[in-house]
Design a protein around this motif. Sequence first.
Motif, short mmCIF file in Angstrom:
data_model
loop_
_atom_site.label_atom_id
_atom_site.label_comp_id
_atom_site.label_asym_id
_atom_site.label_seq_id
_atom_site.Cartn_x
_atom_site.Cartn_y
_atom_site.Cartn_z
N LEU A 41 0.34 7.13 -7.36
CA LEU A 41 0.05 7.07 -5.93
C LEU A 41 -1.04 6.05 -5.65
CD1 LEU A 41 1.04 8.60 -3.37
CD2 LEU A 41 -0.93 10.10 -3.65
N GLU A 42 -2.10 6.07 -6.44
CA GLU A 42 -3.22 5.15 -6.22
C GLU A 42 -2.84 3.70 -6.50
OE1 GLU A 42 -7.01 8.14 -7.09
OE2 GLU A 42 -6.43 6.64 -8.59
N ARG A 43 -1.90 3.49 -7.41
CA ARG A 43 -1.47 2.12 -7.73
C ARG A 43 -0.39 1.62 -6.77
NH1 ARG A 43 0.13 3.23 -13.70
NH2 ARG A 43 1.14 1.19 -13.52
N GLY A 44 0.04 2.44 -5.86
CA GLY A 44 1.03 2.02 -4.87
C GLY A 44 2.45 1.98 -5.40
N LEU A 45 2.70 2.60 -6.56
CA LEU A 45 4.05 2.60 -7.11
C LEU A 45 4.95 3.62 -6.43
CD1 LEU A 45 3.19 2.23 -10.91
CD2 LEU A 45 3.84 0.45 -9.28
N VAL A 46 4.35 4.61 -5.80
CA VAL A 46 5.09 5.58 -4.98
C VAL A 46 4.32 5.76 -3.68
CG1 VAL A 46 6.15 6.81 -6.92
CG2 VAL A 46 3.92 7.55 -6.05
N GLU A 47 5.00 6.28 -2.67
CA GLU A 47 4.38 6.46 -1.36
C GLU A 47 3.93 7.88 -1.11
OE1 GLU A 47 7.35 5.17 1.34
OE2 GLU A 47 7.23 3.04 0.73
N ARG A 48 4.52 8.84 -1.83
CA ARG A 48 4.22 10.24 -1.56
C ARG A 48 4.11 11.04 -2.85
NH1 ARG A 48 8.78 12.72 1.82
NH2 ARG A 48 10.04 11.32 0.54
N LEU A 49 3.37 12.12 -2.77
CA LEU A 49 3.26 13.08 -3.86
C LEU A 49 3.74 14.42 -3.32
CD1 LEU A 49 2.34 14.27 -6.55
CD2 LEU A 49 -0.01 14.23 -5.72
#
Length: 347
Positions: A173-181
């Motif tokens: 999430l912090e690296r921007g590889l996904v948008e949601r958790l």
Amino acid sequence: MQPPALLPGGPIRDGGDPLSDVSLTFDDNRLTSLVLGQFDQNLAKIERRLGVRATANGNHVVIKGPPDACEQARRVLEALYARVKGGASLTLGDVDGAIEEGVLQGSLFPKQSEPERSAFDEIRTRKRGSVKARTAAQDIYMRALKNHELVFAEGPAGTGKTWLAVGHAVALLERGLVERLILSRPAVEAGERLGFLPGDMKDKVDPYLRPVYDALYDFMDARMVERGMLTGMIEIAPLAFMRGRTLTNAVVLLDEAQNATAMQMKMFLTRLGEGSRMIITGDPTQTDLPPGQKSGLSEAVRLLSGLEGIAHVTFREGDVVRHDLVRRIVAAYEAATRAQVEAGQGR
């Protein structure tokens, strides 16, 4: 009676193993006190786990015992000192992790070069910093999380299944590889009936997801967690309400999956969308489903293991890193289960 014979390695004990002495002197007294712990509790743990005797005097430590054990204790103390010297905090769990590495000759990954290790053996988040594997099984798990879109993790309590999964999810999430958790869990009581729970949906589900929240706060600031929930970046989704959704560009964690039914597990697995990752954790020995109800986790592992893009990691009692007592408790229960199975086969 003649005294025991002496060799260069030290006196011979009754068992025939030589004893040796190892002396360590650290540069900073304050950092040394952090390594030793309050009332030398960290040093006492090292003594119990490795079977050595250690005496501390200021920044000077003398270790006595079998040569291999002394060498392992030396590596543990040096690793802990390097950790606090770098500004990191030190807990009893970190001591356990250093001991695990020390037992494995100072490295869980002796056949890998340092560049290869740095690519796989740690999770980095803003709040927690660098988190490394403490056992070989955790290393396999962290590799699987990085290389597979769907990961099943089975094993007893205290092996780090959920904690590492949350850490990996926060890092993505912090690296921007996904948008949601998206965090999910079956709403099944552990052998009790709690009845009606007041409040809105979040209030009703919170008690079941408290372990996931605890891990989340370990890796993110409380303000960021609250903001993420308000904006939808972090979502708490009861397993029963996942039907009909397509989860894209998200990392989805299903915890306590042994309490999902076969139908729920199939429904959950088919929610996976483009750009998403799924992590499914559970302990098959702690199923709270009604008698006769098949666990969806066990069935999914049996049907899907070996498919491309899917990884299955199994933890054992030796991988427990929560507390020494937890490790022994799990071992006792597993021994009792094995004895029952063998008795049944004998009859």
